[in-house]
Write a protein that holds these residues in place. Structure first.
Motif, short mmCIF file in Angstrom:
data_model
loop_
_atom_site.label_atom_id
_atom_site.label_comp_id
_atom_site.label_asym_id
_atom_site.label_seq_id
_atom_site.Cartn_x
_atom_site.Cartn_y
_atom_site.Cartn_z
N LYS A 188 0.82 -1.20 0.00
CA LYS A 188 0.00 0.00 0.00
C LYS A 188 0.86 1.26 0.00
O LYS A 188 0.64 2.19 -0.78
CB LYS A 188 -0.91 0.00 1.24
N CYS A 206 -1.57 11.17 6.03
CA CYS A 206 -2.66 10.65 6.85
C CYS A 206 -2.80 9.14 6.69
O CYS A 206 -3.01 8.41 7.66
CB CYS A 206 -3.96 11.35 6.48
N GLU A 207 -2.62 8.64 5.46
CA GLU A 207 -2.71 7.20 5.22
C GLU A 207 -1.56 6.46 5.91
O GLU A 207 -1.76 5.41 6.52
CB GLU A 207 -2.68 6.93 3.71
N LYS A 210 -2.21 6.32 9.59
CA LYS A 210 -3.23 5.32 9.92
C LYS A 210 -2.63 3.92 9.95
O LYS A 210 -2.96 3.10 10.84
CB LYS A 210 -4.37 5.38 8.92
N GLU A 211 -1.77 3.62 8.99
CA GLU A 211 -1.15 2.30 8.96
C GLU A 211 -0.27 2.07 10.18
O GLU A 211 -0.25 0.98 10.76
CB GLU A 211 -0.33 2.14 7.67
#
Length: 601
Positions: A188, A206-207, A210-211
């Motif tokens: 990802k 932000c992604e 989150k991970e």
């Protein structure tokens, strides 16, 4: 760290009599059950636990040095390491169905609570699925019993709808788990990095955040399940070989991951602090923040640990290991017999064939004798490196890479020296290995002594062959001191100057003849250093040009004075040449050069 973890595990087992739960083997279905139907609770009992398990993950910055975002490689390595440690299925199930650990006030012994919503949702789906299957069965039975077609069709519609809704819900959950199973976090993040202008996307960080938070929550779940603390140790190596901007990116990523006080991460930076400080000071994005790289490192590193100086026994053991690690290659190459291609003598006469066979046999015996002698000399030279009765190991650096460089250079130097000297005299194997250490430890000072020796030979004033190389260096050491600025980068390659004086002045007093003999077989000395020194010496030896004459003196009076100089000398200075005498009063003549005016400073 492993010993500390084992000791804490033993003490915790004696205190509470609870063994950590395994996560592999027959305990794997139990882990999946806890992931789906139970929610962990952070209790005071868990916070008081002292046993810990370290998960070691190595991150080589050199492997990601070519990427635009080196810190993205750090995050992907972290995700991939934890995924590999516990398997892809548990983390995929937690990503879809897992929940964050809850905190409750007060003292609680219970660490798990049932997830009622998940249980009710699953029961509802199973009930709807059972109802749909039952309605479909009834519709088929009604048709077979010749009931009215309207009732059977109505049952079939309701049964199909119920079955579709419940089945689609279950399939979506299975699909999400399978997607996370085959598409890891690393893929990802790499997919986000590969997009154009990903740095300007507001959702990119932000992604990634989150991970990382999902990963942290998963580790917290495993801590409570296994009844022990988990700490992920990232060994960051090769950071001092990257560009300054990449170094800054990795340090920022580390600070971001450690910003959470409960983050289960420990970073070990295996770097050279001087290089890292220089990278921080030269990075454009750190202007005003890290003008002093050492102060920035002091604010970042919470436990500085400098590797202590290697002891005598440790150094000898490392040297012996380095010698033994190349024994197979060394002896295989040395004892290998060189077989000349056969069949050439079959084309000649029988006498020529006999002569060729005798010549080949003599050549093989001679080559075997040379190889055996070379092997003996190489063994003797390498033994001097790790012989505790010899003082040579004291000059070998503590760096393992330098040790291997010296060990790999010694056989080549000894073979070249044997090829040049033959069975006659010349430097001994101990002198050969000492010369290799000298060229490895003090390349600048050795090159300076050799360059001064070469310049004196070219000028015709070469020292005697018995003169010491240290005396040649001492005679020109002041000149080297004046060149410290243009040779600063080269001088940084040298080791301790006091050890250099003791090496050449007392322990290994090489003579000029020995230095010239060993120089022809030296392979670990950069000759461009000598060429650079020779150019600097040649430029500094040029005399400055004479100052130009002033315009007032380049007048016809000076020319007349020069033209009438012989006549003035013969005529006894007549009165008509008073201006010339006035010129002579300020600019005396050099009569040895034909009466031309001698310039004055």
């Amino acid at each position: 760290m492993q010993q500390e973890a084992a000791q804490r595990e033993t003490e915790e087992l004696e205190r509470v009599q609870w063994r950590p739960r395994p996560v592999r083997g027959w305990a794997f279905p139990k882990l999946l059950w806890y992931l789906v139907f139970l929610q962990p609770i952070i209790t005071e009992v868990h916070l008081r636990r002292k046993n810990v398990k370290f998960l070691f993950i190595r991150f080589s910055a050199w492997q990601y040095a070519g990427t635009d975002k080196l810190w993205a490689g750090l995050v992907t390595t972290l995700c991939e390491g934890i995924r590999h440690q516990y398997g892809a299925l548990p983390f995929s199930v937690y990503s879809v169905l897992g929940t964050k650990a809850a905190t409750t006030p007060g003292f609680h012994q219970r660490e798990w609570q049932c997830r009622h919503r998940v249980c009710l949702a699953l029961l509802a789906l199973l009930a709807v699925l059972s109802l749909g299957v039952g309605l479909l069965y009834l519709s088929v039975g009604a048709r077979s019993l010749s009931h009215r077609a309207s009732n059977s069709s109505l049952l079939r519609v309701f049964g199909g709808a119920a079955t579709t809704l419940s089945g689609s819900g279950l399939l979506m959950a299975v699909y999400s788990v399978g997607k996370h199973l085959f598409v890891s976090q690393r893929k990802k993040i790499e997919r986000l990095v590969s997009r154009e202008k990903f740095g300007s996307q507001l959702g990119f960080m932000c992604e990634v955040k989150k991970e990382v938070e999902l990963l942290t929550d998963f580790l917290c779940f495993l801590e409570i399940y296994q009844r022990r603390r988990l700490r992920v140790v990232l060994e960051v190596t090769g950071l001092d070989t990257c560009y300054p901007e990449r170094v800054v990116g990795v340090l920022n990523a580390i600070n971001t991951l450690l910003s959470d006080s409960h983050a289960p991460f420990i970073f070990i930076l295996v770097v050279d602090p001087s290089i890292l400080a220089a990278c921080l000071e030269s990075a454009g994005s750190m202007k005003g923040t890290a003008d002093n790289g050492y102060l920035f490192l002091n604010r970042t590193v919470t436990l500085p640990f400098s590797v202590p100086i290697m002891g005598r026994r440790t150094k000898l053991q490392f040297l012996q290991d380095a010698v033994q690690s190349r024994d197979d290659l060394l002896y295989r190459e040395i004892t290998r017999k060189l077989r000349p291609p056969g069949g050439a003598g079959a084309r000649g006469s029988e006498g020529a064939h006999l002569l060729e066979v005798q010549t080949q046999g003599w050549g093989e015996r001679e080559q075997s004798r040379i190889d055996a002698e070379a092997a003996r000399r190489i063994r003797e030279a390498l033994f001097c490196l790790h012989d505790e009765r010899d003082c040579l190991y004291e000059y070998v650096p503590d760096n393992v890479v330098s040790m291997r460089r010296i060990v790999n250079t010694v056989p080549i130097t000894v073979r070249l020296l044997q090829q040049q000297q033959g069975d006659f005299g010349g430097p001994s194997p101990r002198q050969a290995v000492a010369w290799v250490v000298l060229a490895n430890q003090w390349p600048c000072r050795l090159s300076w002594a050799l360059q001064c020796l070469e310049d004196r030979q070219q000028a015709g004033g070469a020292p005697e062959a018995r003169s010491r190389l240290w005396d040649v260096f001492s005679d020109h050491s002041r000149e080297l001191h004046t060149m410290t600025k243009p040779l600063q980068n080269v001088l940084d390659l040298d080791g301790d100057p006091e050890l250099f004086e003791r090496f050449l002045g007392a322990d290994f007093p090489f003579t000029v003849a020995e230095a010239q003999s060993l120089l022809r077989c030296t392979v670990n000395l950069d000759h461009s250093i000598r060429r650079r020194m020779g150019l600097i010496r040649a430029v500094s030896a040029l005399k400055p040009p004479s100052p130009p004459k002033s315009p007032a003196r380049d007048t016809p009076h000076a020319a007349n004075g020069a033209n009438h100089a012989p006549r003035v000398a013969q005529a006894g200075h007549p009165a008509g040449h008073t201006p010339v005498h006035a010129s002579e009063a300020h600019q005396p003549r050099d009569w040895a050069q034909g009466g031309k005016p001698r310039p004055m400073a």
